[in-house]
Design an enzyme around this catalytic site. Structure first.
Site, PDB file in Angstrom:
ATOM      1  N   ASP A  88     -33.437 115.961 -60.417  1.00 55.57           N
ATOM      2  CA  ASP A  88     -32.116 115.364 -60.243  1.00 55.57           C
ATOM      3  C   ASP A  88     -31.222 115.868 -59.478  1.00 55.57           C
ATOM      4  O   ASP A  88     -31.640 117.396 -58.826  1.00 55.57           O
ATOM      5  CB  ASP A  88     -31.791 116.336 -61.907  1.00 55.57           C
ATOM      6  CG  ASP A  88     -30.304 116.011 -61.955  1.00 55.57           C
ATOM      7  OD1 ASP A  88     -29.465 115.648 -61.223  1.00 55.57           O
ATOM      8  OD2 ASP A  88     -29.691 116.254 -63.106  1.00 55.57           O
TER       9      ASP A  88
ATOM     10  N   HIS B 145     -32.044 112.428 -63.894  1.00 54.71           N
ATOM     11  CA  HIS B 145     -30.051 112.964 -64.350  1.00 54.71           C
ATOM     12  C   HIS B 145     -30.389 111.188 -65.160  1.00 54.71           C
ATOM     13  O   HIS B 145     -30.455 110.456 -64.963  1.00 54.71           O
ATOM     14  CB  HIS B 145     -29.866 112.501 -62.900  1.00 54.71           C
ATOM     15  CG  HIS B 145     -28.560 112.976 -63.822  1.00 54.71           C
ATOM     16  ND1 HIS B 145     -28.113 114.688 -63.532  1.00 54.71           N
ATOM     17  CD2 HIS B 145     -27.054 112.215 -62.929  1.00 54.71           C
ATOM     18  CE1 HIS B 145     -26.487 114.237 -63.946  1.00 54.71           C
ATOM     19  NE2 HIS B 145     -26.410 112.853 -63.995  1.00 54.71           N
TER      20      HIS B 145
ATOM     21  N   SER C 149     -23.902 116.132 -67.770  1.00 61.44           N
ATOM     22  CA  SER C 149     -23.209 116.081 -66.361  1.00 61.44           C
ATOM     23  C   SER C 149     -21.640 116.156 -66.692  1.00 61.44           C
ATOM     24  O   SER C 149     -21.408 117.326 -66.491  1.00 61.44           O
ATOM     25  CB  SER C 149     -23.227 114.016 -65.958  1.00 61.44           C
ATOM     26  OG  SER C 149     -23.335 114.266 -64.623  1.00 61.44           O
TER      27      SER C 149
END
Length: 314
Positions: A249, A279, A156
């Site tokens: 996601d 995610h 991320s």
């Protein structure tokens, strides 16, 4: 494909709890919730774990944690940057993931506790991420690993930092990095093209993503800086990459677009997408059985890249 049933139950339970999403809370409270969520995970066994202090250019020093999967003296090194939108997360919250990655890759993993917003805004986290590589490759760090074989990795926002570090060393003409492992990376500040509206609210909300940016960047002018908006940077000459994605996601497009841009720039990319997954799943093998395949893929790619790539002697 529908959302994985385990993930769907997690989403339903979170909604039923009534607990506000991170962006509706003070940052310290959001951090505490994040740490409590991931702190409950079991700690997979790894040969040795060493807490260290990483030297930084301003002399402040930041926390780090070295994971050694064996007692070999010639282990390659993967420098890992945790996710959390540049505001949340820590080496503790990602302890399970980095343990698993060390075991899966056979590489030593240095997890970096870079400084976060809003207390320390961009580009401090990028500088810390670069300084961690510089500190690790300095013999005085005493890590006892083979620093001629180094990869960067992150998930991320940590994937965003890993990409920025790769750009830095390319621009410096320094071929220290053998590989970059990017797990559902943040690659653009433009949410119009960087978010799939079909999955808005699945682990991440659009307003939440903007909240992270607003607390990380010093002002709107920084949004175009290639050290954060890496998708619009010149990507030629970068080390080979592995991109790990989750189908459900909301920021999956950011990883997909970056993968496409890397390929267009002549960079070799291997990718893996987990169907039905959300995610934040990477390293949560204890929760999601399908996460193991993604971790195995990432580990194999690191093992191949770090074993086969030899850097020039320095």
């Amino acid at each position: 494909m529908p959302i994985d049933p385990i993930a769907q139950k997690m989403l339903d339970d979170s909604k039923a709890s009534g607990r506000p999403n991170a962006h509706l809370l003070p940052v310290p409270t959001a951090r505490e919730n994040f740490e409590n969520t991931f702190g409950a995970l079991a700690k997979p066994a790894v040969h040795r774990v060493v807490d260290v202090t990483i030297g930084t250019r301003d002399g402040a020093g930041i926390p780090g944690r070295l994971y050694l999967p064996s007692d070999r003296a010639d282990l390659p090194l993967t420098v890992y940057y945790h996710g959390g939108g540049w505001l949340l997360g820590s080496i503790d919250s990602h302890d399970a993931a980095t343990r698993l990655l060390a075991n899966a890759s056979g590489s030593a993993v240095l997890s970096v506790g870079y400084r976060r917003g809003p207390e320390e805004r961009f580009p401090t986290a990028v500088d810390d991420a670069i300084d961690a590589v510089e500190w690790a490759r300095n013999p005085q760090s005493g890590l006892g690993v083979d620093v001629s074989r180094i990869a960067v990795a992150g998930d991320s926002a940590g994937g965003n930092l890993a990409a920025a570090v790769a750009l830095h060393y390319r621009d410096a003409g320094d071929p220290v990095l053998s590989h970059q492992l990017l797990v559902y990376p943040v690659t653009t500040t433009d949410l119009a093209r960087g978010m799939d509206p079909e999955y808005d609210g699945v682990m991440l909300e659009r307003d939440e993503l903007q909240w992270h940016q607003d607390n990380y960047l010093p002002g709107p002018e920084a949004a175009s800086d290639p050290r954060v908006n890496v998708l619009d940077a010149d990507l030629s000459g970068l080390p080979d990459a592995t991109v790990i994605l989750a189908e459900c996601d909301p920021i999956r497009p950011q990883g997909e677009l970056y993968e496409q841009a890397l390929r267009a720039a002549g960079v070799t990319v291997h990718s893996h997408e987990t169907p039905g997954m959300v995610h934040g799943f990477f390293g949560l093998d204890e929760v999601f059985p399908t996460a193991t395949e993604a971790m195995t893929f990432a580990g194999q790619r690191l093992a191949e890249a770090l074993a086969l790539t030899e850097q020039p002697a320095r």
